[in-house]
Design a protein around this motif. Structure first.
Motif, PDB file in Angstrom:
ATOM      1  N   VAL A 267       0.842  -1.200   0.000  1.00  0.00           N
ATOM      2  CA  VAL A 267       0.000   0.000   0.000  1.00  0.00           C
ATOM      3  C   VAL A 267       0.875   1.247   0.000  1.00  0.00           C
ATOM      4  N   PHE A 268       1.873   1.262   0.886  1.00  0.00           N
ATOM      5  CA  PHE A 268       2.725   2.449   1.005  1.00  0.00           C
ATOM      6  C   PHE A 268       3.736   2.552  -0.129  1.00  0.00           C
ATOM      7  N   VAL A 269       4.122   1.404  -0.686  1.00  0.00           N
ATOM      8  CA  VAL A 269       4.987   1.436  -1.869  1.00  0.00           C
ATOM      9  C   VAL A 269       4.253   2.099  -3.031  1.00  0.00           C
ATOM     10  N   TYR A 270       2.977   1.758  -3.200  1.00  0.00           N
ATOM     11  CA  TYR A 270       2.182   2.385  -4.261  1.00  0.00           C
ATOM     12  C   TYR A 270       1.953   3.860  -3.980  1.00  0.00           C
ATOM     13  N   LEU A 271       1.751   4.205  -2.713  1.00  0.00           N
ATOM     14  CA  LEU A 271       1.614   5.621  -2.351  1.00  0.00           C
ATOM     15  C   LEU A 271       2.839   6.404  -2.810  1.00  0.00           C
ATOM     16  N   ILE A 272       4.026   5.867  -2.546  1.00  0.00           N
ATOM     17  CA  ILE A 272       5.258   6.566  -2.912  1.00  0.00           C
ATOM     18  C   ILE A 272       5.447   6.591  -4.427  1.00  0.00           C
ATOM     19  N   ARG A 273       5.327   5.422  -5.040  1.00  0.00           N
ATOM     20  CA  ARG A 273       5.560   5.329  -6.487  1.00  0.00           C
ATOM     21  C   ARG A 273       4.612   6.230  -7.259  1.00  0.00           C
ATOM     22  N   GLN A 274       3.310   6.070  -7.045  1.00  0.00           N
ATOM     23  CA  GLN A 274       2.342   6.863  -7.789  1.00  0.00           C
ATOM     24  C   GLN A 274       2.290   8.307  -7.291  1.00  0.00           C
ATOM     25  N   GLY A 275       2.547   8.493  -5.998  1.00  0.00           N
ATOM     26  CA  GLY A 275       2.545   9.842  -5.438  1.00  0.00           C
ATOM     27  C   GLY A 275       3.663  10.705  -5.996  1.00  0.00           C
ATOM     28  N   ILE A 276       4.755  10.084  -6.412  1.00  0.00           N
ATOM     29  CA  ILE A 276       5.842  10.831  -7.049  1.00  0.00           C
ATOM     30  C   ILE A 276       5.591  10.971  -8.547  1.00  0.00           C
ATOM     31  N   VAL A 277       5.447   9.843  -9.246  1.00  0.00           N
ATOM     32  CA  VAL A 277       5.436   9.895 -10.714  1.00  0.00           C
ATOM     33  C   VAL A 277       4.184  10.580 -11.269  1.00  0.00           C
ATOM     34  N   ASN A 278       3.017  10.362 -10.664  1.00  0.00           N
ATOM     35  CA  ASN A 278       1.800  10.963 -11.199  1.00  0.00           C
ATOM     36  C   ASN A 278       1.776  12.477 -11.052  1.00  0.00           C
ATOM     37  N   TRP A 279       2.529  12.994 -10.044  1.00  0.00           N
ATOM     38  CA  TRP A 279       2.499  14.425  -9.775  1.00  0.00           C
ATOM     39  C   TRP A 279       3.735  15.156 -10.284  1.00  0.00           C
ATOM     40  N   ILE A 280       4.654  14.437 -10.940  1.00  0.00           N
ATOM     41  CA  ILE A 280       5.864  15.095 -11.450  1.00  0.00           C
ATOM     42  C   ILE A 280       5.545  16.294 -12.340  1.00  0.00           C
ATOM     43  N   PRO A 281       4.669  16.168 -13.357  1.00  0.00           N
ATOM     44  CA  PRO A 281       4.425  17.324 -14.236  1.00  0.00           C
ATOM     45  C   PRO A 281       3.902  18.556 -13.497  1.00  0.00           C
ATOM     46  N   ILE A 282       2.934  18.353 -12.592  1.00  0.00           N
ATOM     47  CA  ILE A 282       2.350  19.489 -11.869  1.00  0.00           C
ATOM     48  C   ILE A 282       3.324  20.031 -10.838  1.00  0.00           C
ATOM     49  N   TYR A 283       3.927  19.146 -10.029  1.00  0.00           N
ATOM     50  CA  TYR A 283       4.812  19.591  -8.952  1.00  0.00           C
ATOM     51  C   TYR A 283       5.997  20.379  -9.486  1.00  0.00           C
ATOM     52  N   LEU A 284       6.683  19.857 -10.484  1.00  0.00           N
ATOM     53  CA  LEU A 284       7.874  20.535 -10.977  1.00  0.00           C
ATOM     54  C   LEU A 284       7.545  21.862 -11.661  1.00  0.00           C
ATOM     55  N   GLN A 285       6.382  21.952 -12.277  1.00  0.00           N
ATOM     56  CA  GLN A 285       6.023  23.218 -12.916  1.00  0.00           C
ATOM     57  C   GLN A 285       5.459  24.228 -11.913  1.00  0.00           C
ATOM     58  N   GLN A 286       4.632  23.764 -10.992  1.00  0.00           N
ATOM     59  CA  GLN A 286       4.026  24.678 -10.018  1.00  0.00           C
ATOM     60  C   GLN A 286       5.022  25.144  -8.963  1.00  0.00           C
ATOM     61  N   GLU A 287       5.794  24.199  -8.448  1.00  0.00           N
ATOM     62  CA  GLU A 287       6.633  24.485  -7.279  1.00  0.00           C
ATOM     63  C   GLU A 287       8.053  24.895  -7.645  1.00  0.00           C
ATOM     64  N   LYS A 288       8.616  24.334  -8.706  1.00  0.00           N
ATOM     65  CA  LYS A 288      10.024  24.588  -9.024  1.00  0.00           C
ATOM     66  C   LYS A 288      10.216  25.373 -10.314  1.00  0.00           C
ATOM     67  N   GLY A 289       9.117  25.676 -11.010  1.00  0.00           N
ATOM     68  CA  GLY A 289       9.209  26.490 -12.203  1.00  0.00           C
ATOM     69  C   GLY A 289       9.820  25.797 -13.404  1.00  0.00           C
ATOM     70  N   SER A 291       9.935  23.752 -16.957  1.00  0.00           N
ATOM     71  CA  SER A 291       9.114  23.758 -18.165  1.00  0.00           C
ATOM     72  C   SER A 291       8.438  22.401 -18.328  1.00  0.00           C
ATOM     73  N   LEU A 292       7.458  22.346 -19.214  1.00  0.00           N
ATOM     74  CA  LEU A 292       6.798  21.075 -19.504  1.00  0.00           C
ATOM     75  C   LEU A 292       7.797  20.068 -20.049  1.00  0.00           C
ATOM     76  N   VAL A 293       8.746  20.539 -20.853  1.00  0.00           N
ATOM     77  CA  VAL A 293       9.769  19.655 -21.415  1.00  0.00           C
ATOM     78  C   VAL A 293      10.634  19.058 -20.308  1.00  0.00           C
ATOM     79  N   ALA A 294      11.103  19.909 -19.371  1.00  0.00           N
ATOM     80  CA  ALA A 294      11.955  19.432 -18.275  1.00  0.00           C
ATOM     81  C   ALA A 294      11.196  18.464 -17.372  1.00  0.00           C
ATOM     82  N   ALA A 295       9.920  18.761 -17.103  1.00  0.00           N
ATOM     83  CA  ALA A 295       9.109  17.861 -16.280  1.00  0.00           C
ATOM     84  C   ALA A 295       8.922  16.519 -16.986  1.00  0.00           C
ATOM     85  N   GLY A 296       8.766  16.570 -18.312  1.00  0.00           N
ATOM     86  CA  GLY A 296       8.654  15.335 -19.087  1.00  0.00           C
ATOM     87  C   GLY A 296       9.925  14.512 -19.016  1.00  0.00           C
TER      88      GLY A 296
END
Length: 446
Positions: A267-289, A291-296
């Motif tokens: 359960v917690f492994v999935y929380l970490i795995r999906q909690g990181i990868v699914n939010w990479i595009p939004i987190y890196l653009q919203q919080e760290k500025g 680009s969409l290319v860099a987040a990709g």
């Protein structure tokens, strides 16, 4: 089963002189079918995560909205694997894989026209259902076309197909978003282009694939390779016929404390795995500025680094730790915690990419090793039930935490709150994995 899904009929066996060459060719064909086919499934599963930042920008989707939509698919997927997995056992696997991929591609095209949360939620729930037509028949193919003493390597290599599909969708999505035909920064193209590719993959799957060895005039794999397993496995097969499904679930799975430790850790492994990868595009653009290319790029690194990492970690657990999975799982989880803190705290581009790569490498270790440990702690006739229960826990609880709960936390408490939640989950996983240190390699002692 009825219609197109009905299992292929047996045909007259080929002459003995042609069996070896035919087996070699058909095994290559079915492996290409499941490897390329399942990679395709991820192109039309993970494209929503790539498009999520543009949905937020263009249609004012909140993080909670994004999490709700993702969780709708995950929950449906977890439940459907039980239902469709059973149906796959009685179906023509070629059509099961192909039709499921085609249906997912069509739904992705509809998503390209969607603009509201309710429509996306319905489409993603439907997508979760047909996505469950991918993994079960692929496992069946490995079981029917590859013998017991070679399935481990084949399963390990096939398992990397989802990393390839999940990794390719990031740069493909970035390219699609800038595709002039649909307009720059238009999320629609991120759904259209992968869908068109998957339609071509569907054609490839239906062209190159076959169902069972008997359907092309070949003997069962056990007969061909003279690999019927050891006597203990034969005895377990006989025992299985004397047991009801209820007895297997309650006596051999739910009554085993190690199964609970491993499933809760998952359960917690999935929380970490999906909690990181699914939010990479939004987190890196919203919080760290970023680009969409860099987040990709970061999303691709997360997936691609797991390919050699998973194979290497599996080999280390066999050779260095002599089949004991828990010590290496614990070491990986410590690495996950360190890398997650680095990913959270840094604003440096290079450190971000290195840390996200380390998370991708280390988190797939426990996921792979938990599955291996489950095989070690239950009888052979209960492995499918135990692994299914683990997957159900991972998707229904773990991914719900990763999608809905993390979305709500990030909206209300910011990304600092979200990362604290992820790290707490990692600590829980570490504690649960520590409780499995006494697992015996011999199932009969568990």
């Amino acid at each position: 089963m009825i219609g197109i899904f009905k299992p292929a009929k047996e045909v007259a066996r080929l002459p003995e002189s042609k069996i070896a060459s035919a087996y070699k060719i058909y095994r290559i064909r079915v492996f290409l079918m499941i490897f390329i086919g399942y990679a395709g499934y991820y192109l039309v599963r993970k494209n929503f995560a790539v498009a999520s930042s543009l949905l937020s920008k263009n249609y004012d989707f909140s993080n909670t909205d994004i999490g709700l939509i993702s969780a709708g698919m995950a929950i449906t997927y977890g439940l459907s694997k039980f239902i469709l997995g059973n149906l796959a056992d009685r179906s023509n696997v070629k059509y099961f894989i192909g039709i499921g991929l085609l249906a997912s591609a069509i739904l992705s095209i509809f998503m390209g026209f969607a603009k509201t949360v309710p429509v996306f939620l319905v489409l993603m729930i439907l997508n979760g259902f047909v996505q469950a037509m991918g993994a079960p028949p692929c496992s069946i193919v490995i079981g029917k076309w590859f013998s017991q003493n070679e399935r481990g390597l084949k399963m390990g290599v096939w398992n990397t197909s989802h990393n390839i599909g999940g990794g390719l969708i990031a740069p493909l999505g970035v390219f699609a978003a800038s595709f002039a035909l649909f307009g720059q920064a238009n999320s629609s193209s991120i759904f259209f282009i992968p869908a068109f590719i998957c339609i071509l993959i569907t054609i490839f799957v239906l062209w190159i694939g076959v169902d069972t060895p008997a359907s092309v005039g070949l003997p069962p794999i056990e007969e061909y390779r003279n690999d019927y397993g050891d006597s203990s496995k034969l005895e377990e097969t006989v025992d299985e016929n004397k047991l009801t499904g209820k007895e297997i679930i309650f006596k051999y799975v739910l009554n085993n404390k190690y199964v609970w430790y491993l499933c809760l850790a998952n359960v917690f492994v999935y929380l970490i795995r999906q909690g990181i990868v699914n939010w990479i595009p939004i987190y890196l653009q919203q919080e760290k500025g970023f680009s969409l290319v860099a987040a990709g790029h970061a999303m691709a690194i997360f997936e691609f680094i797991a390919i050699p990492g998973s194979i290497l970690l599996g080999w280390i657990s066999d050779v260095v730790f002599k089949g004991r999975r828990a010590p290496l799982s614990i070491m990986c989880m410590v690495g996950v915690i360190i890398a997650t803190v680095a990913y959270w705290q840094t604003n440096n581009y290079i450190v971000t990419m290195i840390s996200v790569g380390c998370i991708g490498c280390f988190i797939y270790g426990p996921q792979l090793l938990i599955g291996m440990s489950l095989i070690d702690v239950v009888p052979n006739f209960a492995v499918g039930t135990a692994v299914g229960f683990s997957g159900l826990c991972g998707y229904l609880i773990g991914e719900t935490l990763a999608d809905i709960v993390l979305g709500v936390i990030s909206d209300n408490f910011g990304w600092n709150g979200a990362f604290i939640f992820i790290i707490i989950g990692a600590v829980f996983a570490l504690v649960l994995l520590t409780l499995t240190l006494n697992i015996k390699k011999d199932k009969k002692e568990a």
